[in-house]
Design a protein around this motif. Structure first.
Motif, PDB file in Angstrom:
ATOM      1  N   LYS A 384      75.977  49.108   1.460  1.00  0.00           N
ATOM      2  CA  LYS A 384      75.975  50.550   1.650  1.00  0.00           C
ATOM      3  C   LYS A 384      74.777  50.955   2.507  1.00  0.00           C
ATOM      4  O   LYS A 384      73.637  50.606   2.201  1.00  0.00           O
ATOM      5  N   TYR A 385      75.042  51.679   3.578  1.00  0.00           N
ATOM      6  CA  TYR A 385      73.999  52.084   4.517  1.00  0.00           C
ATOM      7  C   TYR A 385      73.633  53.547   4.309  1.00  0.00           C
ATOM      8  O   TYR A 385      74.480  54.380   3.981  1.00  0.00           O
ATOM      9  N   GLU A 386      72.357  53.841   4.552  1.00  0.00           N
ATOM     10  CA  GLU A 386      71.904  55.222   4.509  1.00  0.00           C
ATOM     11  C   GLU A 386      70.867  55.434   5.602  1.00  0.00           C
ATOM     12  O   GLU A 386      69.904  54.658   5.724  1.00  0.00           O
ATOM     13  N   LEU A 387      71.063  56.452   6.415  1.00  0.00           N
ATOM     14  CA  LEU A 387      70.131  56.740   7.498  1.00  0.00           C
ATOM     15  C   LEU A 387      68.874  57.410   6.960  1.00  0.00           C
ATOM     16  O   LEU A 387      68.927  58.245   6.062  1.00  0.00           O
ATOM     17  N   THR A 388      67.737  57.019   7.517  1.00  0.00           N
ATOM     18  CA  THR A 388      66.477  57.693   7.222  1.00  0.00           C
ATOM     19  C   THR A 388      66.381  58.950   8.086  1.00  0.00           C
ATOM     20  O   THR A 388      67.253  59.201   8.932  1.00  0.00           O
ATOM     21  N   LYS A 389      65.313  59.695   7.914  1.00  0.00           N
ATOM     22  CA  LYS A 389      65.104  60.872   8.759  1.00  0.00           C
ATOM     23  C   LYS A 389      65.019  60.460  10.224  1.00  0.00           C
ATOM     24  O   LYS A 389      65.620  61.092  11.105  1.00  0.00           O
ATOM     25  N   ALA A 390      64.279  59.371  10.497  1.00  0.00           N
ATOM     26  CA  ALA A 390      64.172  58.877  11.873  1.00  0.00           C
ATOM     27  C   ALA A 390      65.532  58.436  12.387  1.00  0.00           C
ATOM     28  O   ALA A 390      65.885  58.685  13.544  1.00  0.00           O
ATOM     29  N   GLY A 391      66.292  57.769  11.527  1.00  0.00           N
ATOM     30  CA  GLY A 391      67.613  57.303  11.934  1.00  0.00           C
ATOM     31  C   GLY A 391      68.540  58.439  12.321  1.00  0.00           C
ATOM     32  O   GLY A 391      69.311  58.324  13.279  1.00  0.00           O
ATOM     33  N   LYS A 392      68.473  59.542  11.594  1.00  0.00           N
ATOM     34  CA  LYS A 392      69.289  60.705  11.932  1.00  0.00           C
ATOM     35  C   LYS A 392      68.866  61.276  13.281  1.00  0.00           C
ATOM     36  O   LYS A 392      69.704  61.692  14.088  1.00  0.00           O
ATOM     37  N   GLU A 393      67.568  61.306  13.517  1.00  0.00           N
ATOM     38  CA  GLU A 393      67.063  61.819  14.793  1.00  0.00           C
ATOM     39  C   GLU A 393      67.495  60.926  15.954  1.00  0.00           C
ATOM     40  O   GLU A 393      67.730  61.400  17.066  1.00  0.00           O
ATOM     41  N   HIS A 394      67.606  59.626  15.686  1.00  0.00           N
ATOM     42  CA  HIS A 394      67.950  58.678  16.745  1.00  0.00           C
ATOM     43  C   HIS A 394      69.449  58.539  16.957  1.00  0.00           C
ATOM     44  O   HIS A 394      69.880  57.819  17.856  1.00  0.00           O
ATOM     45  N   ALA A 395      70.234  59.219  16.130  1.00  0.00           N
ATOM     46  CA  ALA A 395      71.682  59.388  16.342  1.00  0.00           C
ATOM     47  C   ALA A 395      72.442  58.071  16.488  1.00  0.00           C
ATOM     48  O   ALA A 395      73.414  57.988  17.219  1.00  0.00           O
ATOM     49  N   MET A 396      71.964  57.026  15.777  1.00  0.00           N
ATOM     50  CA  MET A 396      72.670  55.739  15.762  1.00  0.00           C
ATOM     51  C   MET A 396      72.904  55.194  17.170  1.00  0.00           C
ATOM     52  O   MET A 396      73.964  54.668  17.488  1.00  0.00           O
ATOM     53  N   ASP A 397      71.885  55.329  18.013  1.00  0.00           N
ATOM     54  CA  ASP A 397      72.000  54.842  19.393  1.00  0.00           C
ATOM     55  C   ASP A 397      70.669  54.259  19.851  1.00  0.00           C
ATOM     56  O   ASP A 397      69.766  54.966  20.267  1.00  0.00           O
ATOM     57  N   HIS A 398      70.577  52.935  19.764  1.00  0.00           N
ATOM     58  CA  HIS A 398      69.424  52.222  20.313  1.00  0.00           C
ATOM     59  C   HIS A 398      69.880  51.364  21.485  1.00  0.00           C
ATOM     60  O   HIS A 398      69.417  50.250  21.708  1.00  0.00           O
ATOM     61  N   GLY A 399      70.815  51.934  22.243  1.00  0.00           N
ATOM     62  CA  GLY A 399      71.373  51.256  23.413  1.00  0.00           C
ATOM     63  C   GLY A 399      72.832  50.889  23.253  1.00  0.00           C
ATOM     64  O   GLY A 399      73.501  50.560  24.222  1.00  0.00           O
ATOM     65  N   VAL A 400      73.347  50.977  22.019  1.00  0.00           N
ATOM     66  CA  VAL A 400      74.749  50.606  21.765  1.00  0.00           C
ATOM     67  C   VAL A 400      75.413  51.665  20.872  1.00  0.00           C
ATOM     68  O   VAL A 400      75.626  51.432  19.679  1.00  0.00           O
ATOM     69  N   PRO A 401      75.748  52.820  21.437  1.00  0.00           N
ATOM     70  CA  PRO A 401      76.434  53.815  20.607  1.00  0.00           C
ATOM     71  C   PRO A 401      77.839  53.365  20.217  1.00  0.00           C
ATOM     72  O   PRO A 401      78.349  53.715  19.167  1.00  0.00           O
ATOM     73  N   PHE A 402      78.464  52.558  21.098  1.00  0.00           N
ATOM     74  CA  PHE A 402      79.799  52.035  20.843  1.00  0.00           C
ATOM     75  C   PHE A 402      79.855  50.579  21.281  1.00  0.00           C
ATOM     76  O   PHE A 402      79.128  50.156  22.183  1.00  0.00           O
ATOM     77  N   TRP A 403      80.736  49.829  20.649  1.00  0.00           N
ATOM     78  CA  TRP A 403      80.820  48.396  20.963  1.00  0.00           C
ATOM     79  C   TRP A 403      82.274  47.954  20.958  1.00  0.00           C
ATOM     80  O   TRP A 403      83.185  48.677  20.532  1.00  0.00           O
ATOM     81  N   TYR A 404      82.498  46.735  21.423  1.00  0.00           N
ATOM     82  CA  TYR A 404      83.848  46.189  21.518  1.00  0.00           C
ATOM     83  C   TYR A 404      84.300  45.489  20.238  1.00  0.00           C
ATOM     84  O   TYR A 404      85.475  45.513  19.891  1.00  0.00           O
ATOM     85  N   ASN A 405      83.412  44.792  19.563  1.00  0.00           N
ATOM     86  CA  ASN A 405      83.765  43.882  18.471  1.00  0.00           C
ATOM     87  C   ASN A 405      84.559  44.596  17.368  1.00  0.00           C
ATOM     88  O   ASN A 405      84.029  45.406  16.620  1.00  0.00           O
ATOM     89  N   LYS A 406      85.843  44.265  17.288  1.00  0.00           N
ATOM     90  CA  LYS A 406      86.715  44.919  16.309  1.00  0.00           C
ATOM     91  C   LYS A 406      86.432  44.455  14.885  1.00  0.00           C
ATOM     92  O   LYS A 406      86.909  45.068  13.921  1.00  0.00           O
ATOM     93  N   LYS A 407      85.678  43.369  14.742  1.00  0.00           N
ATOM     94  CA  LYS A 407      85.358  42.852  13.415  1.00  0.00           C
ATOM     95  C   LYS A 407      84.208  43.615  12.766  1.00  0.00           C
ATOM     96  O   LYS A 407      83.924  43.423  11.586  1.00  0.00           O
ATOM     97  N   VAL A 408      83.549  44.447  13.550  1.00  0.00           N
ATOM     98  CA  VAL A 408      82.406  45.229  13.053  1.00  0.00           C
ATOM     99  C   VAL A 408      82.766  46.713  13.086  1.00  0.00           C
ATOM    100  O   VAL A 408      82.926  47.298  14.164  1.00  0.00           O
ATOM    101  N   GLN A 409      82.893  47.310  11.932  1.00  0.00           N
ATOM    102  CA  GLN A 409      83.258  48.724  11.842  1.00  0.00           C
ATOM    103  C   GLN A 409      82.010  49.598  11.704  1.00  0.00           C
ATOM    104  O   GLN A 409      81.041  49.199  11.052  1.00  0.00           O
ATOM    105  N   PRO A 410      82.009  50.782  12.310  1.00  0.00           N
ATOM    106  CA  PRO A 410      80.863  51.693  12.165  1.00  0.00           C
ATOM    107  C   PRO A 410      80.656  52.039  10.695  1.00  0.00           C
ATOM    108  O   PRO A 410      81.598  52.490  10.041  1.00  0.00           O
ATOM    109  N   PRO A 411      79.471  51.822  10.154  1.00  0.00           N
ATOM    110  CA  PRO A 411      79.252  52.064   8.722  1.00  0.00           C
ATOM    111  C   PRO A 411      79.447  53.509   8.305  1.00  0.00           C
ATOM    112  O   PRO A 411      79.730  53.788   7.142  1.00  0.00           O
ATOM    113  N   PHE A 412      79.302  54.442   9.248  1.00  0.00           N
ATOM    114  CA  PHE A 412      79.486  55.856   8.919  1.00  0.00           C
ATOM    115  C   PHE A 412      80.717  56.447   9.609  1.00  0.00           C
ATOM    116  O   PHE A 412      80.895  57.659   9.641  1.00  0.00           O
ATOM    117  N   GLY A 413      81.546  55.569  10.184  1.00  0.00           N
ATOM    118  CA  GLY A 413      82.694  56.065  10.932  1.00  0.00           C
ATOM    119  C   GLY A 413      82.256  56.645  12.266  1.00  0.00           C
ATOM    120  O   GLY A 413      81.070  56.647  12.612  1.00  0.00           O
TER     121      GLY A 413
END
Length: 477
Positions: A384-413
């Motif tokens: 189970k994942y939970e974003l910190t305050k910094a994580g929310k500010e960084h909007a889940m994008d450290h260079g890879v907002p989206f990816w190809y790998n279908k085996k890895v699902q976005p933890p928050f959709g």
């Protein structure tokens, strides 16, 4: 600031460097990672490498210098590789060119396809065709779809770079809540777009009783591909029978410029469109001043999320559109040039670099590139994942907002509207042809396009002048 002449000097220096490196690297093509085929493994380079990497990146990494250090430590924690990440705060392309021209050595570079093509021509990057084919990770269509490789292969079918992420596309983005409020259908043809944009301007969609809204805003000519789609015209270069041309400079574009001029004259087009940057354009959209902008698919979700964060009860709804249909009913939007990892020919740790590229497409690599650094951007317990305050500010994008790998699902959709926008990209978007001379051509196109849209010159005269200047500068054949 690096002037045009300095950039040209750097380009010449790179060409010289490429020649020198090609002659002194002992046929140094990057070896495949552990467990893959040893095809093209250079002689004398089969000794065990130190697990160290020097990486230069434009967007991948931390959001601050301090977080960049944490990013390096996270790479080491997850892979055992000691990474040194050089991530300039600004002017990435200029600093990249300067670093390479001065002889600095990197094991990995994160660059655009356009820059990769330049580096291939100058012998600066290593061919990776055999390594990719032998890689169980990168050759897995669930990780990287087979058809996507055509975006980055050279004409002779060689691979020099590997995707860093899923690169989306650009499109018209509409206030879908305004469409519903005014009982309007989603526009399909250019006439439909006019009716919708006119209604957004005149029928008080924000409900404040004032005539203070515009139908359309842009950041200059940025991403008007979805409008020129009505004439079946691509934004940048096209190649036919070995000759290069720019469709926006052809007579077929005249009706589109006349249409845009009509919007401007009637107050439907934001009058500041020519001087807007993308931030100003987005702000108009977010503050109920404009009903449509032209921008990236990812921003459909970010715009929706921003308003939701401000007001949980908001009716605001951004939605991506496939662009105006042409006479045959076809839509045309732009696919962004892919960002890729490349390994320079003078890399000191090419095996480790390729191992890292494979890891980048694993779950751990994807989580780092998207969510960020564990215990800094997010916490995880029992899956189970939970974003910190910094994580929310960084909007889940450290260079890879989206990816190809279908085996890895976005933890928050996915953010609202993104999935549908990405489906439009896959269905309707195609890559642009962006040769090195595009920047010079773009200046001429923009200058004359603005005159046509602002009514300072007839569309026909603007196109004629645009074409004359492009030919005189030998920017079209």
């Amino acid at each position: 600031m690096i002037t045009k002449s300095k950039v040209m000097s750097l380009t010449m220096a790179i060409a010289l460097l490429g020649t020198l490196l090609a002659g002194c690297t002992d046929n140094n093509t990057a070896a495949p990672s552990t467990g893959n085929s040893t095809a093209n493994t250079p002689k004398g380079n089969d000794k065990k490498e130190e697990k160290t990497l020097r990486i230069m990146s434009g967007v991948i990494g931390g959001k601050t210098p301090e977080e960049n250090t944490l990013f390096e430590k996270e790479i080491e924690r997850l892979t055992g590789i000691k990474a040194k990440l050089d991530k300039p705060a600004s002017d990435y392309d200029q600093k990249l060119l300067a670093a390479i021209a001065s002889g600095e050595k990197f094991d990995l570079l994160q660059i655009s396809k356009e820059k990769m093509n330049l580096f291939i021509d100058q012998g600066i990057v290593t061919p990776l065709t055999d390594q990719v084919k032998a890689s169980k990770v990168l050759s897995d269509p669930e990780v990287l779809p087979a058809g996507e490789w055509d975006q980055i292969k050279t004409k002779d079918g060689k691979i020099y770079g590997v995707f860093t992420k899923f690169q989306g596309g650009t499109m018209p983005i509409v206030r879908n809540d305004w469409l519903k409020k005014l009982n309007l259908q989603e526009p399909k043809t250019l006439d439909d777009y006019y009716k919708v944009l006119k209604a957004f301007t005149e029928q008080d969609p924000d409900g404040n009783g004032k005539k203070d809204t515009y139908g359309l805003s842009t950041a200059g000519m940025y991403e008007l591909q979805g409008i020129f789609s009505a004439a079946g015209l691509k934004q940048r270069y096209v190649e036919k029978d070995g000759k290069l041309d720019v469709p926006y400079s052809t007579d077929a574009a005249i009706p589109i410029y006349e249409w845009l001029n009509k919007l401007y004259k009637e107050g439907i087009l934001d009058p500041n469109f020519a001087t807007n940057d993308t931030g100003k354009m987005r702000n108009l959209f977010l503050t109920d001043r404009v009903g449509m902008i032209t921008y990236w698919d990812a921003w459909v979700g970010m715009l929706n999320n921003t308003r939701k964060e401000q007001d949980a009860k908001t009716t605001f709804e951004a939605k991506g559109l496939p662009g105006a249909a042409d006479a045959s009913g076809k839509h045309m939007i732009r696919r962004g040039d892919p960002d890729v990892w490349v390994i320079p020919v003078n890399a000191e740790h090419p095996k480790t670099a390729f191992e890292f590229i494979e890891w980048w497409h694993s779950k751990d690599g994807i989580m780092l590139g998207s969510l960020g650094i564990k215990d800094n951007d997010y916490t995880e317990s029992g899956g189970k994942y939970e974003l910190t305050k910094a994580g929310k500010e960084h909007a889940m994008d450290h260079g890879v907002p989206f990816w190809y790998n279908k085996k890895v699902q976005p933890p928050f959709g996915l953010l609202p509207g993104v999935k549908e926008a990405q489906e439009l990209v896959v269905k309707y978007a195609t890559l642009e042809l962006t040769p090195a001379k595009w920047a010079d051509a773009e200046k001429i196109i923009n200058e004359n396009s603005f005159k046509a849209i602002l009514g300072e010159m007839s569309a026909a005269d603007a196109v004629k002048k645009m074409r004359e200047q492009l030919k005189a500068s030998k920017l079209i054949d």
